[in-house]
Scaffold this motif. Sequence first.
Motif, PDB file in Angstrom:
ATOM      1  N   ALA A  43       0.818  -1.207   0.000  1.00 48.76           N
ATOM      2  CA  ALA A  43       0.000   0.000   0.000  1.00 48.76           C
ATOM      3  C   ALA A  43       0.856   1.263   0.000  1.00 48.76           C
ATOM      4  O   ALA A  43       0.479   2.279  -0.589  1.00 48.76           O
ATOM      5  N   GLY A  44       2.007   1.221   0.649  1.00 44.12           N
ATOM      6  CA  GLY A  44       2.902   2.376   0.679  1.00 44.12           C
ATOM      7  C   GLY A  44       3.415   2.726  -0.704  1.00 44.12           C
ATOM      8  O   GLY A  44       3.480   3.899  -1.069  1.00 44.12           O
ATOM      9  N   ASP A  45       3.798   1.706  -1.463  1.00 44.49           N
ATOM     10  CA  ASP A  45       4.269   1.956  -2.830  1.00 44.49           C
ATOM     11  C   ASP A  45       3.135   2.452  -3.718  1.00 44.49           C
ATOM     12  O   ASP A  45       3.337   3.301  -4.586  1.00 44.49           O
ATOM     13  N   HIS A  46       1.941   1.929  -3.504  1.00 46.31           N
ATOM     14  CA  HIS A  46       0.792   2.392  -4.294  1.00 46.31           C
ATOM     15  C   HIS A  46       0.518   3.871  -3.996  1.00 46.31           C
ATOM     16  O   HIS A  46       0.301   4.665  -4.916  1.00 46.31           O
ATOM     17  N   ALA A  47       0.561   4.259  -2.734  1.00 42.58           N
ATOM     18  CA  ALA A  47       0.364   5.662  -2.360  1.00 42.58           C
ATOM     19  C   ALA A  47       1.482   6.534  -2.937  1.00 42.58           C
ATOM     20  O   ALA A  47       1.227   7.641  -3.432  1.00 42.58           O
ATOM     21  N   ALA A  48       2.714   6.040  -2.903  1.00 43.98           N
ATOM     22  CA  ALA A  48       3.843   6.786  -3.466  1.00 43.98           C
ATOM     23  C   ALA A  48       3.663   6.976  -4.973  1.00 43.98           C
ATOM     24  O   ALA A  48       3.961   8.053  -5.512  1.00 43.98           O
ATOM     25  N   LEU A  49       3.179   5.939  -5.642  1.00 41.04           N
ATOM     26  CA  LEU A  49       2.917   6.034  -7.079  1.00 41.04           C
ATOM     27  C   LEU A  49       1.910   7.146  -7.359  1.00 41.04           C
ATOM     28  O   LEU A  49       2.141   7.994  -8.225  1.00 41.04           O
ATOM     29  N   LEU A  50       0.811   7.164  -6.645  1.00 44.21           N
ATOM     30  CA  LEU A  50      -0.214   8.182  -6.875  1.00 44.21           C
ATOM     31  C   LEU A  50       0.322   9.579  -6.616  1.00 44.21           C
ATOM     32  O   LEU A  50       0.010  10.527  -7.351  1.00 44.21           O
ATOM     33  N   ARG A  51       1.176   9.735  -5.589  1.00 46.65           N
ATOM     34  CA  ARG A  51       1.788  11.044  -5.306  1.00 46.65           C
ATOM     35  C   ARG A  51       2.701  11.487  -6.457  1.00 46.65           C
ATOM     36  O   ARG A  51       2.720  12.654  -6.820  1.00 46.65           O
ATOM     37  N   LEU A  52       3.457  10.552  -7.033  1.00 47.02           N
ATOM     38  CA  LEU A  52       4.347  10.884  -8.145  1.00 47.02           C
ATOM     39  C   LEU A  52       3.575  11.193  -9.423  1.00 47.02           C
ATOM     40  O   LEU A  52       4.026  11.972 -10.264  1.00 47.02           O
ATOM     41  N   LEU A  53       2.414  10.557  -9.575  1.00 44.88           N
ATOM     42  CA  LEU A  53       1.635  10.761 -10.799  1.00 44.88           C
ATOM     43  C   LEU A  53       0.960  12.127 -10.850  1.00 44.88           C
ATOM     44  O   LEU A  53       0.757  12.674 -11.939  1.00 44.88           O
ATOM     45  N   ALA A  54       0.605  12.684  -9.703  1.00 47.20           N
ATOM     46  CA  ALA A  54      -0.135  13.949  -9.682  1.00 47.20           C
ATOM     47  C   ALA A  54       0.586  15.070 -10.451  1.00 47.20           C
ATOM     48  O   ALA A  54      -0.013  15.666 -11.357  1.00 47.20           O
ATOM     49  N   PRO A  55       1.863  15.375 -10.172  1.00 45.38           N
ATOM     50  CA  PRO A  55       2.507  16.456 -10.934  1.00 45.38           C
ATOM     51  C   PRO A  55       2.717  16.091 -12.410  1.00 45.38           C
ATOM     52  O   PRO A  55       2.646  16.963 -13.281  1.00 45.38           O
TER      53      PRO A  55
END
Length: 179
Positions: free
Chosen positions: A20-32
């Motif tokens: 779940a941590g990597d999934h959340a990190a992915l979503l954070r990186l995708l936003a910008p």
Amino acid sequence: MRASEEQLRGLMISGLDGDAGDHAALLRLLAPLLRGFYRRRANGCEDDIEDLVQETLIAVHTRRATYDRDRVFTAWLFAIARYKMIDHFRRSRRLQPIEDFEDVLIAEGFEDASGARMDIDDLLETLPDKQARMIRATRIEGLSVAEAAQADGIGESDVKVSVHRGLKSLMMRIQGGGR
């Protein structure tokens, strides 16, 4: 700092495997990344761009099981982003021309004659790696030549030459003059 295809794909696969941590990190990186994608295409207000980013992040989350681990992650991501943008323009009745990479690659009449669409990923795999990367970066992801050069650690003229040669090679293949 901009995340690479390998980093994003790794986070996506790790998220699919239950991290779940990597999934959340992915979503954070995708936003910008998505903000830049929409800002270059939407010609709209910041609220529209933020709405599109959020809709796309939700789609990535809800449809993550459809991602094929053997495919390029950013191609899957930007396909979702393009569909979300088209839907947004339809809903707001502000249809605008959208740069469609497939129009550049498909020879006139090819689609009607064959009744099929080309898979861009498969087509790009026929090119040398650098040409495919630069076409993806500038024509699919929407990076400027300067951004693509910086991200890949090469000169701007190298990006331009790679894109030009790659597109020329693809056009020859599509029109029957290539391998």
